[in-house]
Design an enzyme around this catalytic site. Structure first.
Site, mmCIF file in Angstrom:
data_model
loop_
_atom_site.group_PDB
_atom_site.id
_atom_site.type_symbol
_atom_site.label_atom_id
_atom_site.label_comp_id
_atom_site.label_asym_id
_atom_site.label_seq_id
_atom_site.Cartn_x
_atom_site.Cartn_y
_atom_site.Cartn_z
ATOM 1 N N LYS A 22 34.003 40.955 33.753
ATOM 2 C CA LYS A 22 34.353 41.954 34.766
ATOM 3 C C LYS A 22 35.694 42.582 34.419
ATOM 4 C CE LYS A 22 37.779 39.432 36.755
ATOM 5 N NZ LYS A 22 39.201 39.865 36.896
ATOM 6 N N ASP A 156 36.331 34.374 41.083
ATOM 7 C CA ASP A 156 35.554 35.294 40.248
ATOM 8 C C ASP A 156 34.110 34.848 40.029
ATOM 9 O OD1 ASP A 156 37.706 36.974 39.965
ATOM 10 O OD2 ASP A 156 38.264 36.283 37.960
#
Length: 320
Positions: A22, A156
Site C-alpha cells: 500500500k 495495516d
C-alpha cells in the site's frame, strides 16, 4: 472460497494467496496519546505490487516460515525473522488458536514489496497468510470478518485484507472503504541503503514537534474533500497538489539523502513526489500508465535507481 479452490487445498495440501502493498496518498498525524500511539487520518491505496504466501499442511501442528528465492531481486530478505516475531507466523498462529486447528502450516513467503519501506509489506504477508491458512484449514470467513479478525496484528493488516482504497482513522485500523474504480499511476523507488523503522520515525516526529505522550491534544486534520474528489475522479494533476505526509520531515531528518530522489523525480516529469508512509520508499505520481513506465525506465537506466510502475486500487488478499 470457491469449491474448486477448497478442493485444490484438500487435494494438494497447500493454498497460496497474494496480498497487496500500500501507499498513503495522504497521512495526517496527531500528537501521541498517553499509550504512545498517534491518531491518524489517512488515505490508503492498495497497489499492484503484491506479497505471496504459500501455506503447506504439516501434521505436527507447528507454524514455520521461510522466504522464497523467487522474491524480487531488490528485496534483501536474508536475515529477516522466520520465528513468531514474523507477522505472517503470528497471523497463522492467531487463526490456528482461535479455531482450535490441530493441523499446522509451513509458510513460504515471496517478497515483492520493499522491506521497512512504508508500504506495509509485512502486513501484506500477514494478510496473505490469513487467507492461505483459512483456505488450507477450511475456515469460512468473509472478507470483512477476516479484516476485523486481523486487527490485533496491526493497523495495516486489515487494509491488506480488504485492498482497494480506504480512509483510515484512529491508529489507522478504523477503515472506511472508498468505492472508486478510477486508477492512479505511480512509480515506486525504494531506498538503496538501509530501511527505517516506523517507531524511529514517529519518535523523530514527536521530537520535531515537541510532543510528549499524553501531554498534547493536537488532533490530525481531516483529509480534504478536494483530495478525495480528485482521487475519486482519477484526476492526477489536481491530486498532485494535495498529497501530504506529516511524517516526511521526520523521515528526511533521519535520511536526508531522500530529498535528492524526491527532486529528481520532479525534474524527470513526475507530477508530485512524496515519501510513502514512514519511508524510506518514495512514491511518484504520474499522468498515466505510459508516463509511469517511461519514468521508471529512465530512473533505472540513467540513474541506476531501482524503480517500477504500480497502479491502484488493487485487490485485497486473495487465493491464487
Amino acid at each position: 472460497m470457491s469449491p474448486e479452490r477448497q478442493n485444490a487445498a484438500e487435494l494438494f495440501g497447500y493454498a497460496t494467496a497474494n496480498a497487496p502493498g500500500k501507499i498513503n496518498i495522504a497521512l495526517h498525524v496527531g500528537a501521541p496519546r498517553a499509550d504512545g500511539y498517534h491518531e491518524l487520518q489517512t488515505l490508503f491505496l492498495a497497489v499492484n505490487c503484491a506479497e505471496q504466501v504459500r501455506a503447506t499442511s504439516v501434521t505436527d501442528g507447528s507454524i514455520t516460515a521461510e522466504f522464497s528465492s523467487q522474491s524480487a531481486s531488490h528485496i534483501a530478505y536474508q536475515g529477516l525473522p522466520t520465528d513468531e516475531s514474523n507477522l505472517a507466523v503470528k497471523a497463522a498462529l492467531l487463526l490456528q488458536r482461535e479455531f482450535n486447528i490441530d493441523e499446522g502450516a509451513h509458510l513460504t513467503i515471496t517478497k515483492n514489496v520493499p522491506i521497512a519501506g512504508g508500504m506495509g509489506g509485512g502486513s501484506a504477508d500477514a494478510a496473505a497468510a490469513l487467507v492461505a491458512c483459512a483456505a488450507l484449514w477450511g475456515i469460512q470467513m468473509d472478507r470483512r470478518a477476516l479484516a476485523e479478525f486481523a486487527e490485533p496484528l496491526g493497523a495495516d493488516v486489515p487494509f491488506a485484507v480488504l485492498g482497494g482504497a480506504a480512509l483510515g482513522a484512529g491508529i489507522g485500523h478504523e477503515l472506511t472503504p472508498l468505492l472508486t474504480t478510477a486508477q492512479t499511476h505511480w512509480v515506486i523507488v525504494p531506498a538503496t541503503g538501509n530501511g527505517l523503522s516506523t517507531p524511529s520515525v514517529y519518535k523523530e516526529f514527536d521530537q520535531l514537534h515537541g510532543y510528549r505522550p499524553g501531554q498534547n491534544d493536537t488532533e490530525p486534520e481531516p483529509i480534504s474533500t478536494e483530495l478525495l474528489r480528485a482521487f475519486a475522479q482519477g484526476d492526477p494533476r489536481t491530486l498532485a497538489g494535495y498529497l501530504r505526509n506529516d511524517l516526511q520531515p521526520a523521515t528526511l531528518a533521519l535520511y536526508p539523502e531522500l530529498s535528492q530522489t524526491l527532486e529528481l523525480g520532479l525534474r524527470e516529469g513526475a507530477l508530485a513526489t512524496m515519501i510513502s508512509g514512514s519511508g524510506p520508499t518514495i512514491m511518484m505520481l504520474c499522468d498515466d500508465a505510459e508516463a509511469a513506465s517511461a519514468l521508471a525506465l529512465r530512473l533505472n537506466d540513467e540513474y541506476q535507481l531501482p524503480a517500477w510502475p504500480v497502479t491502484g486500487p488493487a485487490a485485497g488478499a486473495t487465493i491464487c
